[in-house]
Design an enzyme around this catalytic site. Sequence first.
Site, PDB file in Angstrom:
ATOM      1  N   ALA A   1       0.639  -1.113  -0.168  1.00  0.00           N
ATOM      2  CA  ALA A   1       0.061  -0.199  -0.012  1.00  0.00           C
ATOM      3  C   ALA A   1       1.342   1.253  -0.353  1.00  0.00           C
ATOM      4  O   ALA A   1       1.457   1.707   0.839  1.00  0.00           O
ATOM      5  CB  ALA A   1      -0.816  -0.221   1.113  1.00  0.00           C
ATOM      6  N   GLU A   2       1.121   2.000  -1.099  1.00  0.00           N
ATOM      7  CA  GLU A   2       1.956   2.456  -0.873  1.00  0.00           C
ATOM      8  C   GLU A   2       2.223   4.270  -0.517  1.00  0.00           C
ATOM      9  O   GLU A   2       2.742   4.830  -0.079  1.00  0.00           O
ATOM     10  CB  GLU A   2       2.623   3.349  -2.994  1.00  0.00           C
ATOM     11  CG  GLU A   2       3.289   2.001  -3.371  1.00  0.00           C
ATOM     12  CD  GLU A   2       2.476   1.133  -3.791  1.00  0.00           C
ATOM     13  OE1 GLU A   2       0.797   1.083  -3.474  1.00  0.00           O
ATOM     14  OE2 GLU A   2       3.228  -0.002  -4.255  1.00  0.00           O
TER      15      GLU A   2
ATOM     16  N   PRO B   1      -0.020   5.808  -6.110  1.00  0.00           N
ATOM     17  CA  PRO B   1      -0.759   6.067  -4.963  1.00  0.00           C
ATOM     18  C   PRO B   1      -0.295   6.271  -4.113  1.00  0.00           C
ATOM     19  O   PRO B   1      -1.834   6.789  -3.104  1.00  0.00           O
ATOM     20  CB  PRO B   1      -1.051   4.276  -5.044  1.00  0.00           C
ATOM     21  CG  PRO B   1      -1.100   3.963  -5.464  1.00  0.00           C
ATOM     22  CD  PRO B   1       0.332   4.447  -6.585  1.00  0.00           C
TER      23      PRO B   1
ATOM     24  N   HIS C   1       7.314  -1.388 -15.101  1.00  0.00           N
ATOM     25  CA  HIS C   1       8.781  -1.947 -14.899  1.00  0.00           C
ATOM     26  C   HIS C   1       9.684  -0.501 -14.852  1.00  0.00           C
ATOM     27  O   HIS C   1      10.674  -1.125 -15.012  1.00  0.00           O
ATOM     28  CB  HIS C   1       8.963  -2.952 -14.451  1.00  0.00           C
ATOM     29  CG  HIS C   1       8.165  -3.627 -13.650  1.00  0.00           C
ATOM     30  ND1 HIS C   1       6.276  -4.416 -14.805  1.00  0.00           N
ATOM     31  CD2 HIS C   1       7.795  -4.120 -12.344  1.00  0.00           C
ATOM     32  CE1 HIS C   1       6.418  -4.913 -13.988  1.00  0.00           C
ATOM     33  NE2 HIS C   1       6.690  -4.979 -12.654  1.00  0.00           N
TER      34      HIS C   1
END
Length: 744
Positions: free
Chosen positions: A473-474, A503, A544
């Site tokens: 959970a950033e 996030p 990425h």
Amino acid sequence: MATTKTDPKLTVAGNGGKKSRTYEGLSRERLIEAYRVMYTSRRIDDREILLKRQQKIFFQMSGAGHEAIGVAAGMALKPAYDWFYPYYRDRGLCLTLGAKPLEMFLQAVGAADDPSSGGRQMPSHWGYRRLNIVTQSSPTGSQILQAVGCAEAGRYFYRHPGTAETPGPKAAAPNFVDYRQFKNVSFHGDEVTYVSLGDGTTSEGEFWEAMNASALNKLPVIFCVQDNGYAISVPVEVQTAGGSISRLVSGFPNFHFEEIDGTDPVASYAAFQRATQYCREGHGPGFVHAHVIRPYSHSLSDDERLYRPDSERERDAARDPVSRTQMFLLREGILDEKGINDLEKKVEEELQAAVDKALEALPPAPESVLQYVYSADVDPTSTAFETQPAVGPDSADGKKPAAKTMADLINVTLRDEMKRDERIVIFGEDVADCSREEYLKRKLVKGKGGVFKLTFGLQNEFGTDRVFNSPLAEAAIVGRATGMATRGLKPVVEIQFFDYIWPAMMQIRDEMSVIRWRSNNAFSCPVVIRAAIGGYLTGGAIYHSQCGESIFTHIPGLRVVFPSNALDAAGLLRTAIRCDDPVLFLEHKRLYRETFGRAAYPGPDYMIPFGKAKIVHPGTDLTVITYGAVVPRALQAAQKIEREHGVKVELIDLRCLNPFDWETIAASVGKTNRALVAYEDTLSWGYGAEIAARIADQLFDQLDAPVRRVAAADTFVAYQPILEDAILPQANDLFRAMKELSEY
Ligand SMILES: Cc1ncc(C[n+]2csc(CCOP(=O)(O)OP(=O)(O)O)c2C)c(N)n1
Ligand SMILES: [Mg+2]
């Protein structure tokens, strides 16, 4: 799990004889005080509404209908001992804790002496350093994760009390600068962190991330949901599945739950007492769901008659906490009519005097707008951050010290700094060696230490209190880190891939970077965020391999660093950790283990000041300004063009993007009269646009050619290597642009 429900229709009966009677532990005197504060709170709203109509203030947000729960919470908790992350309806709470009406009016008029923000924030955006009421912002819910981090910091200081001390200057380093010198740390073993929010705000993802983190770590946080049934015009049943947040959260373990009539100060106080005791005893977090009313519409810009019929509004009015408490005092014989009138008259007089004073207060000076964007105490561009590498001696058989990769030196810098500064905590996704500690202890596993292994061995060496895995959970990673740093810790957190930083964007853009400025230097949160960035990976693809640094250099208050080699990474990371500003430290994945730019270990005190570029290749014919993974590619092109065409390129590696080294650029372009800006991110609106614009603006007279840019195509980084090569800037592209510009 403990649950207490109070029937909103119940009238709480007192215990004991008439004079000594208490009401859930509240004496008659405290009840009178509760009423005084509630009445004051309501009347401040009324006064502000009047002032807004007279155009003497510029905004109004009321706490009407929420007074009882706020006052009850304030009475159950301790100012300057517990910690508070309130929201805009918490006027009653702040007054109870000790904020003055004058201070509130000073914020409403935007006065220089407004203690919450010095005229920088709207009214009802509380922040009182002396009371542990932490600066508040406007995004709904962004305070919640910080409250979690604040509680974690309190617990950390309690477990490691020595860390709270401020280190003095070292005799060996009179220049010594360290963020800890400017942090006044205080903590208590049984402290509680209060955080409040509205019913609508429980829909924000950050709320759920905070609930999860608090339950996981059994943190002493009290979540106070003040449910007035509406989020502007959206009713609770459209907002919350099933219409009850209590029902939705009831499955979280380790919580103490309360659901109460928040217009009843006695029931609210009792609920807060129980929740507070549960937290102080260390059982876990508390959740107080308080049903309240909102009689003054959402704000002065809203007219609730457009979406609420009279019948519904009248139903609410019957539960008004101010009149309800007044009736309660009369009925219980605590105050008679004269007593009420006298009390209210005194409040009116106090408010009149406060308004008169606020209207005369001076506004802030326009020249002050840049003050406290960054720390005024620690300047990371200064020579205090300039040290020389202390490279070890050659070995007995004459071998030079081993050349280390960027990954090696980042890892060792983290280790050295953790040894030196026990306030550093590291967390993020997969950064620990092994969450199941017993596997490490029994040496069943070696440990992971990050998907790129940059934090390998740190949990093993420094323990799980200091290096741990976070939930995936950033926003929580950055929000918790921000709360911790506000208390004086130094979180060095990792965002696993830059592509997944989004996030956390609300926390980065609207919180971490702005806390110092918006609180007029009352609070700061010098977090370090390390993020693995960039492409040239063959196989990384869209999620990425992207860059996007200009989105962050666009944020005032945030330092952005982007090293291209091992030595710079070590020196700049140390500066990032020791300075007093939030830093986004961008680590190019492709450079982690490259042969290019390896270096010997420079010792535990090697630092490079921010905003100092490096001339990688001196030249006289053309200036190339770049950074990150474009540096080795540009160097290749520069060497080729010199070999084949005799063109001497001056190659500048910026290393630090905000601040950046304008002096070195200007001196070089003044010499070469030609400039090329090269970067890996997409061409349009990118970092190079700002550099190119500055050159065009300030060095126009010295240019013999247009300022050119070489960057990625305005698309995404693709998976297939043929596509990736076509998209990202290559040495050949740089060579071509260098040749064109030199021939212009
Ligand atoms: C992230 C974010 N989205 C939208 C807004 C605009 N906004 C301000 S208050 C509000 C409603 C909040 O409702 P609730 O949480 O129930 O609190 P209440 O105002 O009812 O006390 C909205 C949508 C905002 N400030 N922040
Ligand atoms: Mg609401």
